[in-house]
Enzyme design. Sequence first.
Site, PDB file in Angstrom:
ATOM      1  N   HIS A 144       0.833  -1.201   0.000  1.00  0.00           N
ATOM      2  CA  HIS A 144       0.000   0.000   0.000  1.00  0.00           C
ATOM      3  C   HIS A 144       0.866   1.248   0.000  1.00  0.00           C
ATOM      4  O   HIS A 144       1.903   1.311   0.656  1.00  0.00           O
ATOM      5  CB  HIS A 144      -0.920   0.013   1.222  1.00  0.00           C
ATOM      6  CG  HIS A 144      -2.107   0.912   1.051  1.00  0.00           C
ATOM      7  ND1 HIS A 144      -2.014   2.289   1.115  1.00  0.00           N
ATOM      8  CD2 HIS A 144      -3.415   0.633   0.795  1.00  0.00           C
ATOM      9  CE1 HIS A 144      -3.215   2.820   0.914  1.00  0.00           C
ATOM     10  NE2 HIS A 144      -4.075   1.834   0.712  1.00  0.00           N
ATOM     11  N   HIS A 145       0.415   2.264  -0.743  1.00  0.00           N
ATOM     12  CA  HIS A 145       1.184   3.503  -0.860  1.00  0.00           C
ATOM     13  C   HIS A 145       1.280   4.233   0.480  1.00  0.00           C
ATOM     14  O   HIS A 145       2.197   5.023   0.709  1.00  0.00           O
ATOM     15  CB  HIS A 145       0.533   4.414  -1.904  1.00  0.00           C
ATOM     16  CG  HIS A 145       1.503   5.291  -2.631  1.00  0.00           C
ATOM     17  ND1 HIS A 145       2.642   5.818  -2.035  1.00  0.00           N
ATOM     18  CD2 HIS A 145       1.517   5.751  -3.911  1.00  0.00           C
ATOM     19  CE1 HIS A 145       3.287   6.549  -2.912  1.00  0.00           C
ATOM     20  NE2 HIS A 145       2.635   6.525  -4.060  1.00  0.00           N
ATOM     21  N   ALA A 146       0.342   3.993   1.391  1.00  0.00           N
ATOM     22  CA  ALA A 146       0.434   4.609   2.717  1.00  0.00           C
ATOM     23  C   ALA A 146       1.633   4.079   3.492  1.00  0.00           C
ATOM     24  O   ALA A 146       2.130   4.737   4.401  1.00  0.00           O
ATOM     25  CB  ALA A 146      -0.855   4.355   3.508  1.00  0.00           C
TER      26      ALA A 146
END
Length: 461
Positions: A144-146
Amino acid sequence: MERLSGLDAGLLYSESSTVPLQVCSVSELDTSTVPGGYTFEKFRDDLARRIPAIPEFRTKLADSQFNADHPVWVEDKTFDLSRHLNRIALPAPGGREELGAVCSHIASIPLDRSKPLWEMWVIEGISGANPEDGGPLAVMLKVHHAAVDGVAAADLLEKLLDTEPDAAPPDPVDAPSDAPAWAIAADGLWRLVTRPWQLTRVVPVTAAMVTQTVNRAVNGTAMAAPFSAPTTRFNNQITSERTIALAQLNLDDVKKVKNTADVKVNDVVMALCAGALRGYLQDKDELPRKPLIAVVPSSVHGQTDRPGRNQLSGMFCNLHTDIGDPWERLHTIATSNVRAKEHSGSLGPTLLVDLAQSISRTMYGWLLGLMARAPISRAAIHNVIISNVAGPPVTLYSGGAKVNALYPLGPIFHSSGLNITVMSLADKLNVGIISCPQLIDDLWDLGDRFELELKELLSHC
Protein backbone atom coordinates in the site's frame (compact mmCIF):
# COMPACT_ATOMS: atom_id res chain seq x y z
CA MET A 1 3.47 4.50 18.61
CA GLU A 2 3.98 5.29 14.91
CA ARG A 3 1.08 7.38 13.65
CA LEU A 4 0.44 7.87 9.95
CA SER A 5 1.56 11.27 8.74
CA GLY A 6 -0.91 13.54 6.96
CA LEU A 7 0.44 12.45 3.59
CA ASP A 8 0.36 8.74 4.48
CA ALA A 9 -3.19 9.09 5.80
CA GLY A 10 -4.30 11.05 2.75
CA LEU A 11 -3.24 8.15 0.55
CA LEU A 12 -5.22 5.81 2.80
CA TYR A 13 -8.38 7.94 2.83
CA SER A 14 -8.22 8.57 -0.93
CA GLU A 15 -8.44 4.88 -1.76
CA SER A 16 -11.65 3.55 -3.26
CA SER A 17 -12.87 0.48 -5.12
CA THR A 18 -11.82 2.11 -8.40
CA VAL A 19 -8.59 3.65 -7.08
CA PRO A 20 -6.57 1.06 -5.14
CA LEU A 21 -3.53 3.00 -3.94
CA GLN A 22 -0.68 0.52 -4.02
CA VAL A 23 2.86 0.38 -5.27
CA CYS A 24 3.60 -2.76 -7.30
CA SER A 25 6.55 -4.47 -8.96
CA VAL A 26 6.88 -7.40 -11.34
CA SER A 27 10.18 -9.30 -11.27
CA GLU A 28 11.36 -11.81 -13.85
CA LEU A 29 13.63 -14.45 -12.30
CA ASP A 30 16.05 -17.04 -13.69
CA THR A 31 15.68 -20.07 -11.40
CA SER A 32 18.65 -21.91 -12.96
CA THR A 33 20.94 -19.98 -10.59
CA VAL A 34 19.25 -21.23 -7.38
CA PRO A 35 21.74 -23.33 -5.39
CA GLY A 36 20.33 -26.86 -5.25
CA GLY A 37 17.46 -25.95 -7.57
CA TYR A 38 14.24 -23.97 -7.17
CA THR A 39 11.14 -25.09 -5.33
CA PHE A 40 8.27 -22.94 -4.11
CA GLU A 41 8.87 -24.22 -0.57
CA LYS A 42 12.49 -23.01 -0.65
CA PHE A 43 11.35 -19.60 -1.96
CA ARG A 44 8.72 -19.37 0.82
CA ASP A 45 11.23 -20.32 3.53
CA ASP A 46 13.76 -17.78 2.28
CA LEU A 47 11.09 -15.06 2.37
CA ALA A 48 10.10 -16.12 5.90
CA ARG A 49 13.70 -15.60 7.05
CA ARG A 50 13.64 -12.05 5.69
CA ILE A 51 10.35 -10.93 7.25
CA PRO A 52 12.03 -10.04 10.62
CA ALA A 53 14.18 -7.47 8.74
CA ILE A 54 11.17 -5.80 7.11
CA PRO A 55 8.91 -4.07 9.67
CA GLU A 56 6.64 -2.80 6.86
CA PHE A 57 5.66 -6.45 6.27
CA ARG A 58 4.79 -7.07 9.93
CA THR A 59 2.78 -3.94 10.79
CA LYS A 60 -0.92 -3.28 10.26
CA LEU A 61 -3.31 -0.39 10.81
CA ALA A 62 -4.86 0.20 14.22
CA ASP A 63 -7.53 2.75 15.13
CA SER A 64 -10.09 3.69 17.76
CA GLN A 65 -13.66 4.95 17.32
CA PHE A 66 -12.69 7.84 19.61
CA ASN A 67 -9.52 8.67 17.66
CA ALA A 68 -9.65 12.24 16.33
CA ASP A 69 -6.42 11.91 14.37
CA HIS A 70 -5.00 9.49 11.81
CA PRO A 71 -4.61 5.72 12.44
CA VAL A 72 -1.36 4.21 13.72
CA TRP A 73 0.91 1.35 12.70
CA VAL A 74 1.24 -1.57 15.14
CA GLU A 75 2.93 -4.95 14.93
CA ASP A 76 0.66 -7.78 13.83
CA LYS A 77 0.97 -10.29 16.68
CA THR A 78 -0.81 -12.96 14.61
CA PHE A 79 1.21 -12.47 11.43
CA ASP A 80 0.83 -15.41 9.05
CA LEU A 81 2.93 -15.50 5.87
CA SER A 82 0.39 -17.75 4.13
CA ARG A 83 -2.09 -14.83 4.15
CA HIS A 84 0.32 -12.77 2.04
CA LEU A 85 2.19 -15.22 -0.22
CA ASN A 86 0.25 -16.66 -3.15
CA ARG A 87 1.18 -19.15 -5.87
CA ILE A 88 -0.45 -19.24 -9.30
CA ALA A 89 0.35 -20.41 -12.83
CA LEU A 90 -0.16 -18.66 -16.16
CA PRO A 91 -2.45 -20.15 -18.79
CA ALA A 92 -0.72 -21.43 -21.93
CA PRO A 93 1.33 -20.30 -23.72
CA GLY A 94 2.53 -18.20 -20.77
CA GLY A 95 3.78 -15.26 -22.82
CA ARG A 96 3.85 -11.56 -22.05
CA GLU A 97 0.15 -11.14 -22.87
CA GLU A 98 -0.83 -13.77 -20.31
CA LEU A 99 1.57 -12.38 -17.72
CA GLY A 100 0.25 -8.87 -18.29
CA ALA A 101 -3.36 -10.01 -17.95
CA VAL A 102 -2.74 -11.82 -14.66
CA CYS A 103 -0.69 -8.97 -13.19
CA SER A 104 -3.31 -6.45 -14.33
CA HIS A 105 -5.98 -8.35 -12.43
CA ILE A 106 -3.82 -8.56 -9.29
CA ALA A 107 -3.13 -4.82 -9.48
CA SER A 108 -6.86 -4.05 -9.61
CA ILE A 109 -7.69 -5.65 -6.24
CA PRO A 110 -7.38 -3.47 -3.08
CA LEU A 111 -5.39 -4.87 -0.16
CA ASP A 112 -7.13 -6.27 2.91
CA ARG A 113 -6.77 -3.67 5.69
CA SER A 114 -7.21 -6.23 8.49
CA LYS A 115 -3.64 -7.44 7.98
CA PRO A 116 -0.27 -5.91 6.99
CA LEU A 117 -0.79 -4.08 3.71
CA TRP A 118 1.18 -6.20 1.25
CA GLU A 119 0.89 -9.29 -0.92
CA MET A 120 3.33 -11.32 -3.01
CA TRP A 121 2.32 -13.48 -5.94
CA VAL A 122 4.66 -16.19 -7.27
CA ILE A 123 3.70 -16.73 -10.92
CA GLU A 124 4.80 -19.97 -12.60
CA GLY A 125 4.31 -21.23 -16.13
CA ILE A 126 6.28 -18.43 -17.82
CA SER A 127 6.71 -19.49 -21.48
CA GLY A 128 5.17 -22.82 -20.48
CA ALA A 129 8.33 -23.82 -18.57
CA ASN A 130 8.59 -25.38 -15.12
CA PRO A 131 10.70 -23.30 -12.69
CA GLU A 132 11.70 -26.47 -10.85
CA ASP A 133 13.49 -27.47 -14.06
CA GLY A 134 15.30 -24.12 -14.22
CA GLY A 135 12.61 -22.28 -16.15
CA PRO A 136 11.76 -18.62 -15.65
CA LEU A 137 9.56 -17.33 -12.84
CA ALA A 138 7.72 -14.07 -12.19
CA VAL A 139 7.01 -12.48 -8.82
CA MET A 140 4.55 -9.64 -8.28
CA LEU A 141 4.70 -7.57 -5.09
CA LYS A 142 1.96 -5.18 -3.91
CA VAL A 143 2.42 -2.74 -1.00
CA HIS A 144 0.00 0.00 0.00
CA HIS A 145 1.18 3.50 -0.86
CA ALA A 146 0.43 4.61 2.72
CA ALA A 147 3.22 2.25 3.84
CA VAL A 148 5.87 3.12 1.23
CA ASP A 149 6.66 5.65 -1.46
CA GLY A 150 8.79 4.87 -4.50
CA VAL A 151 12.17 5.21 -2.80
CA ALA A 152 11.03 3.36 0.33
CA ALA A 153 9.73 0.57 -1.93
CA ALA A 154 13.14 0.37 -3.63
CA ASP A 155 14.80 0.15 -0.20
CA LEU A 156 12.36 -2.58 0.76
CA LEU A 157 13.26 -4.55 -2.36
CA GLU A 158 16.93 -4.38 -1.37
CA LYS A 159 16.02 -6.25 1.84
CA LEU A 160 14.21 -8.87 -0.20
CA LEU A 161 17.00 -9.26 -2.76
CA ASP A 162 20.70 -10.11 -2.54
CA THR A 163 23.86 -9.46 -4.50
CA GLU A 164 24.80 -13.16 -4.19
CA PRO A 165 22.62 -16.23 -4.85
CA ASP A 166 23.32 -17.74 -1.42
CA ALA A 167 23.53 -14.63 0.80
CA ALA A 168 22.35 -14.66 4.41
CA PRO A 169 19.17 -12.73 5.30
CA PRO A 170 19.58 -9.19 6.70
CA ASP A 171 19.51 -8.47 10.44
CA PRO A 172 16.12 -8.16 12.18
CA VAL A 173 14.53 -4.71 12.64
CA ASP A 174 12.02 -3.84 15.37
CA ALA A 175 8.45 -3.09 14.33
CA PRO A 176 6.29 -0.32 15.84
CA SER A 177 5.04 -1.26 19.30
CA ASP A 178 1.46 -2.16 20.07
CA ALA A 179 -0.97 0.58 21.15
CA PRO A 180 -4.25 0.11 23.06
CA ALA A 181 -7.35 1.93 21.82
CA TRP A 182 -7.33 4.42 24.71
CA ALA A 183 -3.72 5.41 23.96
CA ILE A 184 -4.50 5.90 20.26
CA ALA A 185 -7.47 8.11 21.19
CA ALA A 186 -5.60 10.12 23.84
CA ASP A 187 -2.62 10.80 21.58
CA GLY A 188 -4.99 11.63 18.72
CA LEU A 189 -6.81 14.21 20.83
CA TRP A 190 -3.52 15.89 21.76
CA ARG A 191 -2.50 16.03 18.10
CA LEU A 192 -5.85 17.56 17.17
CA VAL A 193 -5.48 20.25 19.82
CA THR A 194 -1.94 21.12 18.69
CA ARG A 195 -2.72 21.03 14.95
CA PRO A 196 -3.17 24.84 14.72
CA TRP A 197 0.55 25.12 15.47
CA GLN A 198 1.18 23.25 12.23
CA LEU A 199 -0.72 25.95 10.35
CA THR A 200 1.65 28.62 11.68
CA ARG A 201 4.42 26.85 9.76
CA VAL A 202 2.40 26.13 6.61
CA VAL A 203 0.69 29.50 5.98
CA PRO A 204 3.83 31.65 5.50
CA VAL A 205 5.52 28.93 3.41
CA THR A 206 2.44 28.65 1.19
CA ALA A 207 2.27 32.43 0.77
CA ALA A 208 5.94 32.50 -0.19
CA MET A 209 5.33 29.68 -2.69
CA VAL A 210 2.56 31.66 -4.40
CA THR A 211 4.74 34.76 -4.60
CA GLN A 212 7.72 32.83 -6.00
CA THR A 213 5.55 31.05 -8.55
CA VAL A 214 3.99 34.30 -9.78
CA ASN A 215 7.43 35.92 -10.10
CA ARG A 216 8.80 32.94 -12.02
CA ALA A 217 5.78 32.91 -14.32
CA VAL A 218 6.34 36.58 -15.10
CA ASN A 219 10.06 36.00 -15.71
CA GLY A 220 9.49 32.87 -17.80
CA THR A 221 11.39 30.61 -15.38
CA ALA A 222 8.44 28.67 -13.92
CA MET A 223 7.77 24.98 -14.35
CA ALA A 224 4.77 23.90 -16.41
CA ALA A 225 1.54 25.06 -14.82
CA PRO A 226 -1.13 22.65 -13.54
CA PHE A 227 -4.37 22.70 -15.53
CA SER A 228 -2.42 23.82 -18.62
CA ALA A 229 -2.40 20.29 -20.03
CA PRO A 230 -4.52 19.35 -23.05
CA THR A 231 -7.23 16.73 -22.54
CA THR A 232 -6.33 13.26 -23.82
CA ARG A 233 -7.82 9.77 -23.59
CA PHE A 234 -5.75 9.28 -20.41
CA ASN A 235 -7.64 12.05 -18.62
CA ASN A 236 -11.02 10.63 -17.77
CA GLN A 237 -12.77 8.59 -15.13
CA ILE A 238 -11.28 5.16 -14.50
CA THR A 239 -12.87 1.87 -13.44
CA SER A 240 -11.49 -0.74 -11.06
CA GLU A 241 -9.87 -2.64 -13.94
CA ARG A 242 -6.19 -2.25 -14.76
CA THR A 243 -3.98 -2.97 -17.76
CA ILE A 244 -0.20 -3.07 -17.70
CA ALA A 245 2.65 -3.21 -20.21
CA LEU A 246 6.36 -3.74 -19.62
CA ALA A 247 9.46 -2.66 -21.53
CA GLN A 248 13.16 -3.17 -20.96
CA LEU A 249 15.96 -1.03 -22.43
CA ASN A 250 19.72 -1.22 -22.42
CA LEU A 251 20.98 1.25 -19.81
CA ASP A 252 24.30 1.69 -21.63
CA ASP A 253 22.38 2.86 -24.70
CA VAL A 254 20.48 5.36 -22.56
CA LYS A 255 23.76 6.63 -21.12
CA LYS A 256 25.25 6.88 -24.61
CA VAL A 257 22.41 9.22 -25.61
CA LYS A 258 22.86 11.12 -22.34
CA ASN A 259 26.59 11.63 -22.93
CA THR A 260 26.25 12.60 -26.58
CA ALA A 261 23.48 15.11 -25.88
CA ASP A 262 25.14 16.34 -22.66
CA VAL A 263 21.94 15.92 -20.64
CA LYS A 264 20.84 13.88 -17.62
CA VAL A 265 19.62 10.28 -17.65
CA ASN A 266 16.27 11.54 -16.40
CA ASP A 267 16.07 13.89 -19.41
CA VAL A 268 16.50 10.89 -21.72
CA VAL A 269 13.83 8.98 -19.80
CA MET A 270 11.43 11.89 -20.14
CA ALA A 271 12.22 12.17 -23.85
CA LEU A 272 11.55 8.44 -24.33
CA CYS A 273 8.19 8.82 -22.59
CA ALA A 274 7.39 11.91 -24.66
CA GLY A 275 8.29 10.22 -27.93
CA ALA A 276 6.32 7.08 -27.13
CA LEU A 277 3.25 9.10 -26.14
CA ARG A 278 3.51 11.36 -29.18
CA GLY A 279 3.72 8.42 -31.57
CA TYR A 280 0.91 6.54 -29.85
CA LEU A 281 -1.50 9.49 -29.96
CA GLN A 282 -0.42 10.55 -33.45
CA ASP A 283 -1.21 7.12 -34.87
CA LYS A 284 -4.71 7.45 -33.41
CA ASP A 285 -5.05 10.97 -34.82
CA GLU A 286 -5.38 12.22 -31.22
CA LEU A 287 -2.17 14.20 -30.76
CA PRO A 288 -3.03 17.59 -29.20
CA ARG A 289 -1.43 20.73 -30.55
CA LYS A 290 -0.51 21.72 -27.02
CA PRO A 291 2.33 19.70 -25.44
CA LEU A 292 1.52 17.02 -22.88
CA ILE A 293 2.32 17.79 -19.24
CA ALA A 294 3.72 15.22 -16.80
CA VAL A 295 3.72 15.35 -13.03
CA VAL A 296 7.00 13.94 -11.75
CA PRO A 297 7.07 12.86 -8.08
CA SER A 298 10.42 13.13 -6.35
CA SER A 299 11.73 11.82 -3.06
CA VAL A 300 12.84 14.14 -0.25
CA HIS A 301 14.09 11.32 1.99
CA GLY A 302 17.11 12.60 3.87
CA GLN A 303 16.20 16.24 3.18
CA THR A 304 13.63 16.63 5.94
CA ASP A 305 12.97 15.68 9.54
CA ARG A 306 9.21 15.40 9.00
CA PRO A 307 7.39 12.22 10.13
CA GLY A 308 5.84 9.73 7.76
CA ARG A 309 6.76 6.95 5.37
CA ASN A 310 5.92 9.01 2.29
CA GLN A 311 8.44 11.82 1.84
CA LEU A 312 7.46 13.30 -1.48
CA SER A 313 7.70 16.46 -3.48
CA GLY A 314 7.20 16.88 -7.20
CA MET A 315 7.10 19.09 -10.24
CA PHE A 316 5.15 19.61 -13.45
CA CYS A 317 7.21 19.02 -16.58
CA ASN A 318 6.54 19.95 -20.20
CA LEU A 319 7.02 16.91 -22.48
CA HIS A 320 7.17 19.08 -25.62
CA THR A 321 5.20 16.56 -27.67
CA ASP A 322 4.47 19.38 -30.10
CA ILE A 323 8.08 19.06 -31.39
CA GLY A 324 8.45 16.49 -34.16
CA ASP A 325 12.23 16.00 -34.16
CA PRO A 326 13.26 13.59 -31.32
CA TRP A 327 16.74 15.10 -30.85
CA GLU A 328 15.39 18.65 -30.66
CA ARG A 329 12.67 17.42 -28.30
CA LEU A 330 15.30 15.87 -25.99
CA HIS A 331 17.27 19.11 -25.71
CA THR A 332 14.12 21.18 -25.19
CA ILE A 333 12.95 18.82 -22.45
CA ALA A 334 16.36 19.02 -20.76
CA THR A 335 16.22 22.83 -20.75
CA SER A 336 12.68 22.97 -19.35
CA ASN A 337 13.54 20.30 -16.76
CA VAL A 338 16.25 22.58 -15.39
CA ARG A 339 13.66 25.33 -14.89
CA ALA A 340 11.22 22.87 -13.30
CA LYS A 341 13.85 21.56 -10.86
CA GLU A 342 14.91 25.06 -9.90
CA HIS A 343 11.30 26.12 -9.39
CA SER A 344 10.46 23.00 -7.40
CA GLY A 345 13.64 23.33 -5.34
CA SER A 346 12.84 26.95 -4.48
CA LEU A 347 9.58 25.83 -2.85
CA GLY A 348 11.42 23.72 -0.30
CA PRO A 349 11.42 19.92 0.17
CA THR A 350 8.81 19.87 2.94
CA LEU A 351 5.98 21.86 1.35
CA LEU A 352 3.78 18.92 0.29
CA VAL A 353 4.47 17.01 3.51
CA ASP A 354 3.67 20.05 5.68
CA LEU A 355 0.49 20.89 3.76
CA ALA A 356 -0.78 17.34 4.19
CA GLN A 357 0.21 17.34 7.87
CA SER A 358 -1.95 20.42 8.49
CA ILE A 359 -5.12 18.66 7.27
CA SER A 360 -7.09 16.92 9.98
CA ARG A 361 -8.93 13.64 9.62
CA THR A 362 -12.29 15.42 9.57
CA MET A 363 -11.08 17.90 6.98
CA TYR A 364 -9.82 15.05 4.77
CA GLY A 365 -13.30 13.54 4.88
CA TRP A 366 -14.89 16.85 3.91
CA LEU A 367 -12.44 17.49 1.07
CA LEU A 368 -12.76 13.99 -0.37
CA GLY A 369 -16.54 14.19 -0.18
CA LEU A 370 -16.47 17.51 -2.01
CA MET A 371 -14.20 16.11 -4.71
CA ALA A 372 -16.43 13.05 -5.13
CA ARG A 373 -19.45 15.26 -5.82
CA ALA A 374 -17.64 17.67 -8.13
CA PRO A 375 -17.64 16.86 -11.87
CA ILE A 376 -14.27 16.05 -13.37
CA SER A 377 -12.91 19.14 -15.07
CA ARG A 378 -12.47 19.03 -18.83
CA ALA A 379 -9.11 20.72 -18.28
CA ALA A 380 -6.66 18.05 -17.13
CA ILE A 381 -4.36 18.90 -14.22
CA HIS A 382 -1.70 16.89 -16.04
CA ASN A 383 -1.63 14.10 -18.62
CA VAL A 384 0.63 11.44 -17.17
CA ILE A 385 2.56 10.52 -14.02
CA ILE A 386 6.23 9.73 -14.69
CA SER A 387 8.59 8.42 -12.00
CA ASN A 388 12.24 7.53 -12.37
CA VAL A 389 13.80 5.51 -9.53
CA ALA A 390 17.52 4.72 -9.48
CA GLY A 391 18.01 1.06 -8.62
CA PRO A 392 21.22 -0.78 -7.67
CA PRO A 393 23.87 -0.96 -10.42
CA VAL A 394 24.57 -4.65 -9.72
CA THR A 395 22.91 -7.99 -10.45
CA LEU A 396 20.43 -9.06 -7.78
CA TYR A 397 19.05 -12.42 -6.69
CA SER A 398 15.74 -13.47 -5.15
CA GLY A 399 15.87 -16.70 -3.20
CA GLY A 400 18.96 -17.55 -5.24
CA ALA A 401 17.26 -16.80 -8.57
CA LYS A 402 18.86 -14.12 -10.74
CA VAL A 403 16.65 -11.07 -11.25
CA ASN A 404 16.60 -10.45 -15.01
CA ALA A 405 14.05 -7.63 -14.82
CA LEU A 406 12.27 -5.59 -12.18
CA TYR A 407 9.36 -3.49 -13.44
CA PRO A 408 7.83 -0.90 -11.07
CA LEU A 409 4.15 0.09 -11.25
CA GLY A 410 2.58 3.13 -9.60
CA PRO A 411 -1.05 4.15 -9.00
CA ILE A 412 -3.46 5.91 -11.34
CA PHE A 413 -6.34 8.23 -10.48
CA HIS A 414 -9.52 9.67 -11.93
CA SER A 415 -8.56 12.15 -14.66
CA SER A 416 -4.98 10.85 -14.41
CA GLY A 417 -5.21 7.38 -15.87
CA LEU A 418 -1.65 6.70 -17.02
CA ASN A 419 1.44 6.05 -14.90
CA ILE A 420 4.91 5.32 -16.31
CA THR A 421 7.50 4.28 -13.72
CA VAL A 422 11.10 3.56 -14.64
CA MET A 423 13.73 1.78 -12.55
CA SER A 424 17.32 0.94 -13.41
CA LEU A 425 18.81 -2.38 -12.38
CA ALA A 426 22.35 -3.47 -13.27
CA ASP A 427 22.70 -2.72 -17.00
CA LYS A 428 18.96 -2.50 -17.77
CA LEU A 429 16.30 0.18 -17.61
CA ASN A 430 12.92 -1.34 -16.73
CA VAL A 431 9.72 0.48 -17.67
CA GLY A 432 6.39 -0.33 -16.01
CA ILE A 433 3.23 1.20 -17.54
CA ILE A 434 -0.21 0.97 -15.97
CA SER A 435 -3.57 2.34 -17.04
CA CYS A 436 -7.26 1.43 -17.24
CA PRO A 437 -8.46 -0.68 -20.22
CA GLN A 438 -11.48 1.62 -20.66
CA LEU A 439 -8.99 4.39 -21.47
CA ILE A 440 -6.29 2.39 -23.28
CA ASP A 441 -7.06 -1.07 -24.65
CA ASP A 442 -3.71 -1.54 -26.41
CA LEU A 443 -1.12 -0.55 -23.81
CA TRP A 444 1.51 -2.94 -25.20
CA ASP A 445 1.55 -0.75 -28.31
CA LEU A 446 2.67 2.15 -26.12
CA GLY A 447 5.22 -0.03 -24.32
CA ASP A 448 6.78 -1.29 -27.56
CA ARG A 449 7.43 2.28 -28.67
CA PHE A 450 10.08 2.86 -26.00
CA GLU A 451 12.66 0.71 -27.78
CA LEU A 452 11.85 2.39 -31.09
CA GLU A 453 12.29 5.84 -29.51
CA LEU A 454 15.66 4.82 -28.04
CA LYS A 455 16.85 3.60 -31.45
CA GLU A 456 15.78 6.93 -32.95
CA LEU A 457 17.82 8.85 -30.38
CA LEU A 458 20.79 6.50 -30.84
CA SER A 459 20.83 7.33 -34.53
CA HIS A 460 22.05 10.81 -33.55
CA CYS A 461 24.99 9.46 -31.52
